[in-house]
Design a protein around this motif. Structure first.
Motif, mmCIF file in Angstrom:
data_model
loop_
_atom_site.group_PDB
_atom_site.id
_atom_site.type_symbol
_atom_site.label_atom_id
_atom_site.label_comp_id
_atom_site.label_asym_id
_atom_site.label_seq_id
_atom_site.Cartn_x
_atom_site.Cartn_y
_atom_site.Cartn_z
ATOM 1 N N HIS A 103 -11.998 -12.619 0.463
ATOM 2 C CA HIS A 103 -11.104 -11.826 1.654
ATOM 3 C C HIS A 103 -10.840 -10.053 2.164
ATOM 4 N N TRP A 104 -10.389 -9.532 1.091
ATOM 5 C CA TRP A 104 -10.034 -8.177 0.798
ATOM 6 C C TRP A 104 -11.821 -7.298 1.326
ATOM 7 N N HIS A 105 -12.790 -8.216 0.440
ATOM 8 C CA HIS A 105 -14.372 -7.304 0.900
ATOM 9 C C HIS A 105 -14.319 -7.470 2.188
ATOM 10 N N ARG A 106 -13.870 -8.409 2.907
ATOM 11 C CA ARG A 106 -14.375 -8.853 4.680
ATOM 12 C C ARG A 106 -13.613 -7.915 5.593
ATOM 13 N N ASP A 116 -6.545 9.832 1.831
ATOM 14 C CA ASP A 116 -7.386 9.371 3.589
ATOM 15 C C ASP A 116 -7.636 7.992 2.496
ATOM 16 N N ARG A 117 -9.375 8.017 2.054
ATOM 17 C CA ARG A 117 -10.117 6.987 1.324
ATOM 18 C C ARG A 117 -9.219 5.660 0.605
ATOM 19 N N PHE A 118 -8.090 6.651 -0.547
ATOM 20 C CA PHE A 118 -7.283 6.015 -0.985
ATOM 21 C C PHE A 118 -7.094 4.829 -0.037
ATOM 22 N N TYR A 119 -6.064 5.590 0.582
ATOM 23 C CA TYR A 119 -4.881 4.329 1.309
ATOM 24 C C TYR A 119 -5.438 3.675 2.654
ATOM 25 N N GLN A 120 -6.694 3.790 3.161
ATOM 26 C CA GLN A 120 -7.600 3.275 3.879
ATOM 27 C C GLN A 120 -7.975 1.964 3.497
ATOM 28 N N ALA A 121 -8.442 1.725 2.768
ATOM 29 C CA ALA A 121 -8.612 1.121 0.954
ATOM 30 C C ALA A 121 -8.682 -0.314 0.997
ATOM 31 N N GLY A 122 -7.379 -0.117 1.103
ATOM 32 C CA GLY A 122 -6.063 -1.225 1.274
ATOM 33 C C GLY A 122 -6.093 -1.716 -0.514
ATOM 34 N N TYR A 123 -5.514 -1.145 -1.532
ATOM 35 C CA TYR A 123 -5.771 -1.617 -3.073
ATOM 36 C C TYR A 123 -4.343 -2.191 -3.088
ATOM 37 N N GLY A 124 -3.181 -1.988 -2.446
ATOM 38 C CA GLY A 124 -2.080 -3.059 -2.720
ATOM 39 C C GLY A 124 -2.135 -4.173 -2.205
ATOM 40 N N ASP A 146 1.206 -0.920 0.247
ATOM 41 C CA ASP A 146 -0.608 0.412 -0.117
ATOM 42 C C ASP A 146 1.048 1.236 -0.108
ATOM 43 N N ASP A 147 1.971 1.661 0.684
ATOM 44 C CA ASP A 147 2.732 2.663 0.667
ATOM 45 C C ASP A 147 3.173 2.725 -0.977
ATOM 46 N N ARG A 148 4.113 1.823 -1.222
ATOM 47 C CA ARG A 148 4.134 1.464 -2.623
ATOM 48 C C ARG A 148 3.078 2.125 -3.826
ATOM 49 N N LEU A 149 2.045 1.723 -3.964
ATOM 50 C CA LEU A 149 1.115 1.877 -4.375
ATOM 51 C C LEU A 149 0.887 3.639 -4.196
ATOM 52 N N PHE A 150 0.630 4.677 -3.171
ATOM 53 C CA PHE A 150 0.170 5.441 -2.613
ATOM 54 C C PHE A 150 1.537 6.365 -2.989
ATOM 55 N N THR A 151 2.765 5.801 -2.915
ATOM 56 C CA THR A 151 3.517 6.650 -3.777
ATOM 57 C C THR A 151 3.449 7.139 -5.601
ATOM 58 N N TRP A 152 3.226 5.817 -5.745
ATOM 59 C CA TRP A 152 2.847 6.204 -7.465
ATOM 60 C C TRP A 152 1.849 7.080 -7.930
#
Length: 343
Positions: free
Chosen positions: A315-318, A52-60, A32-38
């Protein structure tokens, strides 16, 4: 067909059946940190609300769960995060855009994914980011893969435009029509294509063109997108968006929200079992394909990866607050985290 917006916050998400074990990518930590940097690098994240929305979602983390074997995990994370940003812009940001605006955005994005690898110069953060992704994804892949991915991408963004056209008469929206459109709008097909560039390993074209393989992908797609429909119900109804399975079942079956959620859970189990059955059917056809054992191993890997996608997405949706934490806005209005990335 009249659909109301009274989804109760206390309604519980039913347990969803999944026989496939979760795997996490070994590079999950820090994804998630690497993705946020990109995303910051390409100016896709500007405001505090969007950050906040982007980071908390946990896309990485999502991609670590859905692409656990990827050689290029960060590229998978960047594609999926970009697609979520674009989806939110076209979907939740529709109050700030006309139909012509959406057409222009989609055409500009697709122009950055030429099969011949000669794209126009990007003119916005949105086009610069997708140009970067295409430049790192397409060159190692065959022309057949590039055509397939671009076609699936066009299907996906095109369906997002259709959502905002005037509704059809009540008797026109059959269950079959709804499920066909939902499968396209889910974006699963292009996400499945990314498995191949993420692994730098293509499924042989001899297999990708047969119905038996398409059945494997279609059933996996159904299980995944209906899982999303179950977990995203609060967010979608809060935005006045009813192009999803649960509201559709609620109206068609004349039941309450719990009844519709239970019916959707049953359909997800059926789709998951269909995926398992479709894999067995495809394996039974192995003698008909003129390919080496190494080539067939890529087919087996693909089927396994699709199953891992089902487990990882569930798993991620949960876990993720992307759908469980909903910003309160007037019906259909644009949330604070939507940003205009086209200029």
């Amino acid at each position: 067909m009249t659909i109301t917006h009274d989804f109760p916050a206390v309604t519980q998400i039913p347990a969803l059946w999944c026989p496939i074990d979760l795997r996490l990518h070994p590079e999950a930590e820090g994804a998630d940190d690497r993705l946020f940097t990109w995303a910051r690098k390409f100016d896709l994240i500007r405001s505090d609300a969007a950050a906040d929305r982007f980071y908390q979602a946990g896309y990485g983390y999502f991609c670590a769960a859905t692409y656990p074997r990827a050689q290029r995990l960060d590229l998978m994370s960047e594609w999926n995060a970009y697609n979520w940003i674009l989806d939110d812009l076209l979907d939740e940001g529709h109050k700030d855009a006309t139909h012509e605006d959406r057409i222009r955005i989609c055409r500009e994005v697709l122009a950055q994914m030429p099969v011949n690898l000669r794209a126009p110069r990007p003119t916005s953060p949105l086009t610069a980011a997708v140009a970067d992704l295409w430049e790192r994804s397409a060159p190692p892949m065959s022309v057949a893969w590039r055509k397939r991915y671009v076609a699936h991408y066009a299907d996906w963004v095109g369906q997002s435009m259709l959502q905002h056209l005037p509704s059809e008469p009540e008797d026109a929206a059959s269950l079959y029509t709804h499920l066909r459109r939902r499968r396209i709008h889910s974006g699963c097909e292009l996400s499945f294509d990314l498995i191949e560039t993420g692994n730098l390993s293509e499924v042989p074209e001899e297999v990708t063109q047969v119905d038996a393989y398409e059945a494997v992908r279609a059933s996996a797609s159904d299980a995944i997108c209906w899982t999303n429909d179950v977990y995203s119900i609060r967010k979608e109804t809060a935005r006045g968006d009813h192009d999803h399975l649960v509201p559709f079942l609620r109206e068609r079956q004349e039941t309450d929200w719990d009844g519709a959620l239970d019916a959707a859970a049953g359909m997800i189990e059926t789709a998951t079992r269909d995926y398992q059955s479709a894999c067995r059917d495809l394996r039974a056809l192995r003698p008909l394909f003129t390919m080496s054992d190494e080539e067939w191993s890529r087919v087996e890997d693909s089927m396994s990866d699709l199953g891992l996608w089902i487990a990882g997405s569930l798993h991620w949706h949960r876990w993720s607050p992307r759908y469980s934490v909903v910003e309160t806005t007037p019906d259909g209005s644009t949330p604070s985290y939507i940003e205009w990335h086209v200029a």
